[in-house]
Design a protein around this motif. Structure first.
Motif, PDB file in Angstrom:
ATOM      1  N   PHE A  33       0.850  -1.198   0.000  1.00 46.26           N
ATOM      2  CA  PHE A  33       0.000   0.000   0.000  1.00 46.26           C
ATOM      3  C   PHE A  33       0.883   1.245   0.000  1.00 46.26           C
ATOM      4  O   PHE A  33       1.512   1.583   0.996  1.00 46.26           O
ATOM      5  CB  PHE A  33      -0.900  -0.041   1.240  1.00 46.26           C
ATOM      6  CG  PHE A  33      -1.884   1.101   1.372  1.00 46.26           C
ATOM      7  CD1 PHE A  33      -2.181   1.957   0.318  1.00 46.26           C
ATOM      8  CD2 PHE A  33      -2.538   1.308   2.593  1.00 46.26           C
ATOM      9  CE1 PHE A  33      -3.091   2.989   0.454  1.00 46.26           C
ATOM     10  CE2 PHE A  33      -3.455   2.337   2.746  1.00 46.26           C
ATOM     11  CZ  PHE A  33      -3.723   3.184   1.682  1.00 46.26           C
ATOM     12  N   THR A  34       0.942   1.930  -1.150  1.00 43.27           N
ATOM     13  CA  THR A  34       1.659   3.210  -1.231  1.00 43.27           C
ATOM     14  C   THR A  34       0.689   4.320  -0.854  1.00 43.27           C
ATOM     15  O   THR A  34      -0.309   4.552  -1.541  1.00 43.27           O
ATOM     16  CB  THR A  34       2.195   3.462  -2.654  1.00 43.27           C
ATOM     17  OG1 THR A  34       3.067   2.395  -3.012  1.00 43.27           O
ATOM     18  CG2 THR A  34       2.963   4.771  -2.717  1.00 43.27           C
ATOM     19  N   PHE A  35       0.998   4.994   0.231  1.00 38.28           N
ATOM     20  CA  PHE A  35       0.126   6.056   0.762  1.00 38.28           C
ATOM     21  C   PHE A  35       0.961   7.330   0.844  1.00 38.28           C
ATOM     22  O   PHE A  35       1.785   7.487   1.741  1.00 38.28           O
ATOM     23  CB  PHE A  35      -0.401   5.641   2.138  1.00 38.28           C
ATOM     24  CG  PHE A  35      -1.434   6.572   2.712  1.00 38.28           C
ATOM     25  CD1 PHE A  35      -2.732   6.571   2.239  1.00 38.28           C
ATOM     26  CD2 PHE A  35      -1.109   7.431   3.758  1.00 38.28           C
ATOM     27  CE1 PHE A  35      -3.697   7.414   2.780  1.00 38.28           C
ATOM     28  CE2 PHE A  35      -2.059   8.291   4.299  1.00 38.28           C
ATOM     29  CZ  PHE A  35      -3.357   8.274   3.811  1.00 38.28           C
ATOM     30  N   SER A  36       0.776   8.227  -0.117  1.00 36.07           N
ATOM     31  CA  SER A  36       1.673   9.385  -0.246  1.00 36.07           C
ATOM     32  C   SER A  36       1.144  10.611   0.487  1.00 36.07           C
ATOM     33  O   SER A  36       1.052  11.713  -0.070  1.00 36.07           O
ATOM     34  CB  SER A  36       1.901   9.694  -1.727  1.00 36.07           C
ATOM     35  OG  SER A  36       2.506   8.600  -2.357  1.00 36.07           O
TER      36      SER A  36
ATOM     37  N   VAL B 108      -4.139   3.974   8.821  1.00 33.65           N
ATOM     38  CA  VAL B 108      -4.733   3.888   7.484  1.00 33.65           C
ATOM     39  C   VAL B 108      -4.799   2.439   6.988  1.00 33.65           C
ATOM     40  O   VAL B 108      -5.693   2.088   6.211  1.00 33.65           O
ATOM     41  CB  VAL B 108      -3.964   4.773   6.471  1.00 33.65           C
ATOM     42  CG1 VAL B 108      -4.150   6.242   6.824  1.00 33.65           C
ATOM     43  CG2 VAL B 108      -2.495   4.413   6.400  1.00 33.65           C
ATOM     44  N   VAL B 109      -3.870   1.604   7.435  1.00 35.40           N
ATOM     45  CA  VAL B 109      -3.921   0.191   7.050  1.00 35.40           C
ATOM     46  C   VAL B 109      -5.117  -0.486   7.698  1.00 35.40           C
ATOM     47  O   VAL B 109      -5.826  -1.279   7.065  1.00 35.40           O
ATOM     48  CB  VAL B 109      -2.607  -0.535   7.438  1.00 35.40           C
ATOM     49  CG1 VAL B 109      -2.744  -2.038   7.218  1.00 35.40           C
ATOM     50  CG2 VAL B 109      -1.437   0.005   6.619  1.00 35.40           C
ATOM     51  N   ALA B 110      -5.383  -0.178   8.974  1.00 37.39           N
ATOM     52  CA  ALA B 110      -6.545  -0.750   9.667  1.00 37.39           C
ATOM     53  C   ALA B 110      -7.843  -0.328   8.981  1.00 37.39           C
ATOM     54  O   ALA B 110      -8.766  -1.142   8.828  1.00 37.39           O
ATOM     55  CB  ALA B 110      -6.550  -0.314  11.130  1.00 37.39           C
TER      56      ALA B 110
ATOM     57  N   LEU C   5     -13.366  -9.251   0.687  1.00 37.77           N
ATOM     58  CA  LEU C   5     -12.116  -9.450  -0.050  1.00 37.77           C
ATOM     59  C   LEU C   5     -11.044  -9.993   0.888  1.00 37.77           C
ATOM     60  O   LEU C   5     -10.675  -9.343   1.877  1.00 37.77           O
ATOM     61  CB  LEU C   5     -11.654  -8.113  -0.657  1.00 37.77           C
ATOM     62  CG  LEU C   5     -10.319  -8.106  -1.405  1.00 37.77           C
ATOM     63  CD1 LEU C   5     -10.334  -9.074  -2.582  1.00 37.77           C
ATOM     64  CD2 LEU C   5      -9.974  -6.689  -1.882  1.00 37.77           C
ATOM     65  N   ASP C   6     -10.557 -11.179   0.594  1.00 36.31           N
ATOM     66  CA  ASP C   6      -9.538 -11.820   1.425  1.00 36.31           C
ATOM     67  C   ASP C   6      -8.158 -11.359   0.955  1.00 36.31           C
ATOM     68  O   ASP C   6      -7.540 -11.966   0.080  1.00 36.31           O
ATOM     69  CB  ASP C   6      -9.663 -13.341   1.316  1.00 36.31           C
ATOM     70  CG  ASP C   6      -8.715 -14.068   2.265  1.00 36.31           C
ATOM     71  OD1 ASP C   6      -8.286 -13.435   3.254  1.00 36.31           O
ATOM     72  OD2 ASP C   6      -8.384 -15.236   2.002  1.00 36.31           O
ATOM     73  N   MET C   7      -7.686 -10.255   1.527  1.00 39.89           N
ATOM     74  CA  MET C   7      -6.399  -9.679   1.128  1.00 39.89           C
ATOM     75  C   MET C   7      -5.753  -9.031   2.351  1.00 39.89           C
ATOM     76  O   MET C   7      -6.434  -8.375   3.143  1.00 39.89           O
ATOM     77  CB  MET C   7      -6.592  -8.647   0.012  1.00 39.89           C
ATOM     78  CG  MET C   7      -5.302  -8.118  -0.592  1.00 39.89           C
ATOM     79  SD  MET C   7      -5.601  -6.972  -1.974  1.00 39.89           S
ATOM     80  CE  MET C   7      -6.146  -8.064  -3.272  1.00 39.89           C
ATOM     81  N   LYS C   8      -4.441  -9.196   2.484  1.00 41.77           N
ATOM     82  CA  LYS C   8      -3.710  -8.663   3.625  1.00 41.77           C
ATOM     83  C   LYS C   8      -2.740  -7.577   3.177  1.00 41.77           C
ATOM     84  O   LYS C   8      -2.012  -7.752   2.195  1.00 41.77           O
ATOM     85  CB  LYS C   8      -2.938  -9.793   4.306  1.00 41.77           C
ATOM     86  CG  LYS C   8      -2.041  -9.340   5.454  1.00 41.77           C
ATOM     87  CD  LYS C   8      -1.189 -10.489   5.961  1.00 41.77           C
ATOM     88  CE  LYS C   8      -0.239 -10.015   7.061  1.00 41.77           C
ATOM     89  NZ  LYS C   8       0.636 -11.117   7.527  1.00 41.77           N
ATOM     90  N   VAL C   9      -2.731  -6.453   3.911  1.00 38.35           N
ATOM     91  CA  VAL C   9      -1.745  -5.406   3.633  1.00 38.35           C
ATOM     92  C   VAL C   9      -0.437  -5.807   4.312  1.00 38.35           C
ATOM     93  O   VAL C   9      -0.315  -5.770   5.536  1.00 38.35           O
ATOM     94  CB  VAL C   9      -2.218  -4.038   4.142  1.00 38.35           C
ATOM     95  CG1 VAL C   9      -1.154  -2.976   3.844  1.00 38.35           C
ATOM     96  CG2 VAL C   9      -3.542  -3.644   3.501  1.00 38.35           C
TER      97      VAL C   9
END
Length: 490
Positions: free
Chosen positions: A173-176, A206-208, A219-223
């Motif tokens: 996750f790119t969070f600029s 922001v990840v939470a 959606l089964d996806m992990k950051v």
């Protein structure tokens, strides 16, 4: 009384007209190019960056780097821990996703990695515009919108790309936006920029927030990794070349990240990573020093900016500001001498009307009559019928501003090279590669060539071939997926 008031108003208007006529007559006597050159030479002297001064700036940068690594708040350079302690080796295999949120658009990417032989086997992406109301609305609404697009994109996986049963999709996750990073996969929002204003999101992880939104979508996806775009640039470059030691963004904004020995990071209180390394996000845009060649034009622009006194280095080197500095110089000269005619062109008084891509077009005009310069002056500033001498002068102003920026960026890079001890030839075979991304570097050829030449000038004859600059494209996307792959649990 009414007659007297009318008489007074007419008299004042008449005097104003006479003064205006006298000014126009004075200006109409012709351009005193000798005086213009004197004025320009004075500005040039304030922008001058001889080699010795650049080395002093680099040393000042190095000093601030040490201070920023010693303690939070110890330096204008934040020297943020990225928690990226494992860099790609080229052995990475599998399917990984990336989400790049950096402004009013975001991108989601799917990258299939095939190890040293396969490298990036396949890559696909989707770009989505964020509706304006979501930029100022509720936190949950924004992340639900992002997660819904991510879910749609993930549903388009081909059969050959589907993960084996029991394995979870992983995302970089790119969070600029400014965040206080707490771990590789968590960070709290400090403040919004770029038109976003969602107060309730400030201070949240922001990840939470993204994870909860993905769960609501089923959606089964992990950051796996939260990254800055500069760190992504470094990682993307390292994937292609194991000698990459730093990543630099030279685009609308500017920043740098580099690989530091973990043992030198005094403010790090956790266990040292097994690799012995940590990528540091410098946030070098906030570097400030009395050595920087700041002119009256830079001071006025900074004073009128949204963040006066901050991001001083960025305001001298990044694409957001170079065209504006050129405009301010041209306006000052035009107010003193009629280089664009008897009246100062009204558009020339409009802040940020001259963008850096337009400045680049002017600067790169190599035609004998500088036709492109004349066209851009007409299109952007409404200035018609300029003389060749005037057009050459405009090019000279662009040259001064662009090369000052390029030389400063080179000094910053040299500061990094000094900090990691790569400024002397301890190993004849040792290469140090700097990966750079951003439109300013990629498209402004005169800027990028000056940067390269200046770095060689600083390194000296013995070292100039040991440091290499390379273009790392799309670090904020593919780089984030590579960080997820490097730190994968699968």
């Amino acid at each position: 009384m009414e007659r007297r008031a009318v008489y007074t108003a007419v008299t004042v208007a008449a005097v104003a007209c006479v003064v205006a006529v006298l000014i126009i007559r004075k200006r109409s006597k012709g351009i005193k190019w000798g005086k213009v050159k004197e004025m320009f030479a004075e500005i040039q002297s304030k922008c001058a960056l001889p080699t010795e001064k650049l080395k002093q700036i680099a040393s000042a940068m190095e000093t601030e780097m040490h201070a920023g690594l010693a303690s939070d708040g110890g330096s204008k350079l934040k020297m943020l821990l990225s928690y990226v302690d494992k860099l790609p080796t080229g052995d990475e295999k599998g399917l990984f996703y990336a989400l790049d949120l950096g402004g009013t658009n975001f991108r989601v990417l799917r990258v299939q990695l095939g190890g040293k032989k396969g490298r990036v086997v396949d890559q696909d992406h989707l770009e989505v515009s964020i509706p304006p109301h979501l930029m100022i609305g509720a936190c949950q609404d924004l992340f639900d919108f992002i997660a819904e697009a991510l879910s749609r994109f993930a549903a388009l996986e081909s059969e050959e790309h589907k993960l084996p049963e029991g394995k979870q999709r992983e995302l970089g996750f790119t969070f600029s936006f400014p965040v206080k990073q707490l771990s590789l996969s968590s960070g709290t929002l400090i403040k919004w920029t770029k038109g976003f204003s969602i107060e309730e999101a400030i201070g949240k992880d922001v990840v939470a927030e993204l994870t909860k939104a993905m769960e609501r979508q089923g959606l089964d996806m992990k950051v796996t990794a939260l990254v800055n775009d500069t760190v992504g640039t470094l990682v993307g470059g390292r994937y292609d070349d194991s000698d990459v030691m730093a990543g630099v963004i030279l685009g609308t904004g500017s920043n740098a990240a580099y690989v530091e020995r973990a043992s030198t990071i005094s403010k790090w209180h956790g266990d040292l990573p097994q690799s012995g390394e940590m990528v540091i996000n410098m946030e070098w845009g906030n570097f400030k020093s009395p050595l920087l060649p700041i002119t009256e034009f830079d001071e006025a622009m900074d004073f009128e900016s949204l963040n006066p006194g901050e991001q001083i280095f960025e305001k001298l080197v990044s694409g957001m500001y170079l065209g504006e500095v050129v405009r301010r110089v041209l306006l000052k000269v035009a107010q003193e001498y009629p280089i664009f005619g008897d009246i100062v062109p009204p558009k020339l008084e409009t802040p940020f009307i001259l963008r850096t891509p337009q400045m680049s077009k002017i600067h790169h005009d190599s035609s004998p009559d500088l036709k492109d310069v004349g066209t851009k002056l007409k299109e952007v500033l409404g200035i018609h019928n300029t003389s060749l001498k005037t057009r050459k002068f405009v090019v000279d102003v662009c040259d001064m501003v662009a090369k000052r920026a390029a030389r400063l960026a080179a000094a910053g890079i040299y500061g990094i090279i000094k900090k990691i001890g790569r400024d002397t030839k301890s190993d004849p075979k040792q290469r140090t590669v700097i990966a750079i991304d951003g439109g300013l570097f990629e498209h402004y050829t005169i800027f990028s060539k000056c940067l390269d030449d200046t770095l060689k000038e600083l390194l000296g004859e013995e070292m100039k071939n040991s440091v290499v600059i390379t273009h790392s494209n799309d670090g904020s996307g593919v780089g984030a997926a590579l960080i997820a792959a490097s730190h994968s649990d699968n």
